[in-house]
Design a protein around this motif. Structure first.
Motif, short mmCIF file in Angstrom:
data_model
loop_
_atom_site.label_atom_id
_atom_site.label_comp_id
_atom_site.label_asym_id
_atom_site.label_seq_id
_atom_site.Cartn_x
_atom_site.Cartn_y
_atom_site.Cartn_z
N ALA A 384 129.19 -73.63 -15.27
CA ALA A 384 128.90 -72.57 -16.24
C ALA A 384 130.09 -71.63 -16.40
O ALA A 384 130.40 -71.19 -17.53
N VAL A 385 130.77 -71.32 -15.31
CA VAL A 385 131.94 -70.44 -15.39
C VAL A 385 133.06 -71.13 -16.17
O VAL A 385 133.71 -70.52 -17.03
N VAL A 386 133.31 -72.41 -15.88
CA VAL A 386 134.34 -73.15 -16.60
C VAL A 386 134.04 -73.17 -18.10
O VAL A 386 134.94 -72.96 -18.93
N ALA A 387 132.79 -73.39 -18.46
CA ALA A 387 132.41 -73.41 -19.88
C ALA A 387 132.63 -72.05 -20.52
O ALA A 387 133.12 -71.95 -21.66
N ALA A 388 132.28 -70.98 -19.81
CA ALA A 388 132.49 -69.64 -20.35
C ALA A 388 133.97 -69.35 -20.53
O ALA A 388 134.38 -68.72 -21.52
N TYR A 389 134.81 -69.78 -19.59
CA TYR A 389 136.25 -69.59 -19.72
C TYR A 389 136.78 -70.34 -20.95
O TYR A 389 137.62 -69.82 -21.70
N ALA A 390 136.31 -71.56 -21.12
CA ALA A 390 136.75 -72.33 -22.28
C ALA A 390 136.34 -71.64 -23.58
O ALA A 390 137.13 -71.56 -24.54
N ASP A 391 135.13 -71.09 -23.62
CA ASP A 391 134.65 -70.39 -24.81
C ASP A 391 135.50 -69.16 -25.12
O ASP A 391 135.66 -68.78 -26.28
N HIS A 392 136.04 -68.51 -24.07
CA HIS A 392 136.85 -67.31 -24.27
C HIS A 392 138.34 -67.62 -24.43
O HIS A 392 139.15 -66.70 -24.59
N GLY A 393 138.71 -68.89 -24.34
CA GLY A 393 140.11 -69.25 -24.47
C GLY A 393 140.95 -68.94 -23.24
O GLY A 393 142.17 -68.86 -23.33
N PHE A 394 140.31 -68.76 -22.09
CA PHE A 394 141.04 -68.49 -20.85
C PHE A 394 141.50 -69.81 -20.23
O PHE A 394 140.90 -70.87 -20.44
N GLY A 395 142.52 -69.74 -19.41
CA GLY A 395 142.91 -70.88 -18.61
C GLY A 395 141.83 -71.20 -17.60
O GLY A 395 141.00 -70.36 -17.24
N ALA A 396 141.83 -72.45 -17.14
CA ALA A 396 140.76 -72.90 -16.24
C ALA A 396 140.84 -72.19 -14.90
O ALA A 396 141.92 -72.04 -14.33
N PRO A 397 139.69 -71.74 -14.36
CA PRO A 397 139.65 -71.14 -13.03
C PRO A 397 139.60 -72.24 -11.97
O PRO A 397 139.56 -73.44 -12.29
N ALA A 398 139.61 -71.84 -10.71
CA ALA A 398 139.42 -72.77 -9.60
C ALA A 398 138.36 -72.19 -8.67
O ALA A 398 138.04 -71.00 -8.74
N PHE A 399 137.84 -73.03 -7.78
CA PHE A 399 136.68 -72.63 -6.98
C PHE A 399 136.84 -73.07 -5.53
O PHE A 399 137.51 -74.07 -5.23
N LEU A 400 136.22 -72.32 -4.67
CA LEU A 400 136.09 -72.74 -3.28
C LEU A 400 134.80 -72.16 -2.72
O LEU A 400 134.25 -71.20 -3.26
N THR A 401 134.32 -72.80 -1.67
CA THR A 401 133.22 -72.25 -0.91
C THR A 401 133.68 -72.12 0.54
O THR A 401 134.60 -72.82 0.97
N SER A 402 133.05 -71.23 1.26
CA SER A 402 133.43 -71.06 2.65
C SER A 402 132.30 -70.39 3.43
O SER A 402 131.61 -69.54 2.90
N ARG A 403 132.18 -70.78 4.66
CA ARG A 403 131.36 -70.04 5.59
C ARG A 403 132.24 -68.92 6.18
O ARG A 403 133.43 -68.83 5.90
N ALA A 404 131.64 -68.06 7.00
CA ALA A 404 132.41 -67.04 7.71
C ALA A 404 133.19 -67.73 8.83
O ALA A 404 132.61 -68.38 9.71
N ALA A 405 134.50 -67.62 8.81
CA ALA A 405 135.37 -68.37 9.73
C ALA A 405 135.96 -67.45 10.80
O ALA A 405 135.73 -66.24 10.82
N GLY A 406 136.74 -68.06 11.68
CA GLY A 406 137.33 -67.34 12.80
C GLY A 406 138.65 -66.68 12.47
O GLY A 406 139.23 -66.90 11.41
N PRO A 407 139.19 -65.89 13.42
CA PRO A 407 140.38 -65.07 13.16
C PRO A 407 141.68 -65.81 13.44
O PRO A 407 141.68 -67.00 13.80
N ALA A 408 142.78 -65.11 13.32
CA ALA A 408 144.10 -65.63 13.65
C ALA A 408 144.11 -66.14 15.08
O ALA A 408 143.52 -65.54 15.97
N ALA A 409 144.79 -67.26 15.28
CA ALA A 409 144.77 -67.89 16.60
C ALA A 409 146.02 -68.75 16.79
O ALA A 409 146.63 -69.16 15.82
#
Length: 409
Positions: A384-409
């Motif tokens: 739905a976001v990609v379609a909305a971007y195309a409708d507005h003439g914006f460049g394509a977005p990108a996506f990621l999902t993530s759980r809560a991860a650990g710190p610097a190590a």
């Protein structure tokens, strides 16, 4: 605008790297560049701020998580004061003499790393020169703290190789985070607060970091929203925090706090009668500039929203949490004026596709939005976001999902 008959492109997904892959990448780059094996490899995460935006430099509250996307650094120490850096995302070797580093003396991406060593020296630690190779799957310029991940990966590396003893507990990591903040503020020239560095260095796997920026204290709250998942939308709109806009917002808040006679806007909120509404009304009565009034209103209400979001998180009330996310974005758009059309369209499209709540995350002026969506619907919301971007003439977005991860190590 695209034709209604033209299908929108498929969403682009940005996966996190496996730890062994990230380490192998920087080891190979280090060896190819410096013709030697590194002394060690280290990594630090980017972050998503669930709520609490532009509150950190106002002594407020924030609620970030570290994400699974990380920056890796292969590090070796030198016997002199020379710094030599290479990045898989750049060209050539960046060099400087650490003895000559001071505010205003170095430019470019290497300033973030040289600044960490400078700040540790300023705190009384002995830090020699070093060689570093870095590579990252934290999207650059996406408002996901790629700079803090860069700083923290070296900070934890120097701590380990020099035996500073700071990375072993939270008290020591506060010191490392402070060095990273000084690096970003004073050497790299970005007037950010400390939330990003705290998230990268002090997060805990599976937990959100409830951060009180007034005293740097933290509480770790489980973040595993039942029946929901977190979708991150990289708008790919141009994003920079050292172009003056961010610093302007911070300067306005600092001046407002001075006019109100308090060290930070958080002090004003905590001392006000009548809760957040009373604090806003009392500030409006003192401040004469409408822009300052709106900036202060955002900060005061955002701190209050973050408090209430923390309560909703503890109660598992993700519907209430989503409502607060929505209100946060509206305030950032209207009162703080840090959104751009790409951020607003991403938020609106995600909500229309069923998100419980959506908001921009990070400093704004580009970067990323986040959406709390029903479990299993991230792909549909991304469509739905990609379609909305195309409708507005914006460049394509990108996506990621993530759980809560650990710190610097």
């Amino acid at each position: 605008m695209t034709s209604p008959t033209t299908p929108a492109p498929a969403p682009v997904w940005l996966p996190a790297w496996e730890a062994a892959d990230g380490a192998a990448r920087v080891r190979a780059l280090f060896t190819a560049t410096f013709d030697a094996e590194p002394a060690g490899t280290f990594s630090a995460p980017g972050r998503v701020n669930l709520i609490g935006e532009h509150t950190d430099y106002n002594g407020g509250l924030a609620l970030p998580i570290a994400i699974e996307h990380r920056t890796w650094a292969a590090v070796s120490l030198r016997e002199d004061s020379r710094v030599r850096l290479v990045s898989a995302q750049g060209q050539g070797v960046w060099e400087c003499d650490l003895d000559e580093v001071a505010p205003g003396t170095v430019q470019g991406w290497g300033a973030y790393l040289a600044g960490v060593a400078w700040a540790l020296r300023q705190s009384g630690r002995t830090v020699p020169g070093f060689e570093v190779a870095v590579d990252s799957c934290v999207p650059f310029g996406a408002g996901l703290s790629s700079s803090a991940a860069l700083e923290a990966s070296l900070a934890i590396g120097l701590d380990s190789l020099l035996g500073l003893g700071l990375g072993g507990d939270d008290e020591g990591r506060v010191v490392l985070a402070a060095a990273c903040v000084r690096a970003e503020n004073e050497i790299a020239g970005a007037a950010t607060g400390g939330m990003d560095q705290a998230a990268s260095l002090r997060a805990r796997d599976g937990f959100a970091l409830a951060l009180d920026c007034l005293d740097s204290s933290v509480h770790h709250e489980p973040f595993a929203p039942e029946g929901c998942e977190l979708l991150v939308i990289d708008t790919r709109a141009p994003h920079s925090l050292n172009d003056g806009q961010y610093a302007s917002r911070r300067a306005t808040c600092d001046a407002a706090a001075e006019a109100l006679g308090v060290p930070t806007l958080r002090h004003w909120l905590d001392a006000a009668e009548g809760g957040v509404d009373g604090a806003v009304a009392a500030a409006d009565a003192v401040l004469t500039d409408d822009v300052a009034r709106r900036r202060v209103r955002h900060v005061l209400t955002e701190i209050d929203r973050t408090r209430r979001a923390h309560v909703a998180m503890r109660a598992g009330d993700w519907g209430a949490f989503g409502v607060l996310m929505d209100a946060s974005h509206t305030s950032l758009r209207d009162d703080y004026e840090v959104t751009v059309p790409e951020l607003d369209v991403a938020v609106e499209a995600a909500r229309a596709a069923g998100a419980l709540g959506a908001r921009m995350t990070g400093g704004g002026f580009g970067g990323s939005s986040i959406a709390l969506v029903p479990a299993g619907t991230s792909a549909a919301v991304a469509d739905a976001v990609v379609a909305a971007y195309a409708d507005h003439g914006f460049g394509a977005p990108a996506f990621l999902t993530s759980r809560a991860a650990g710190p610097a190590a």
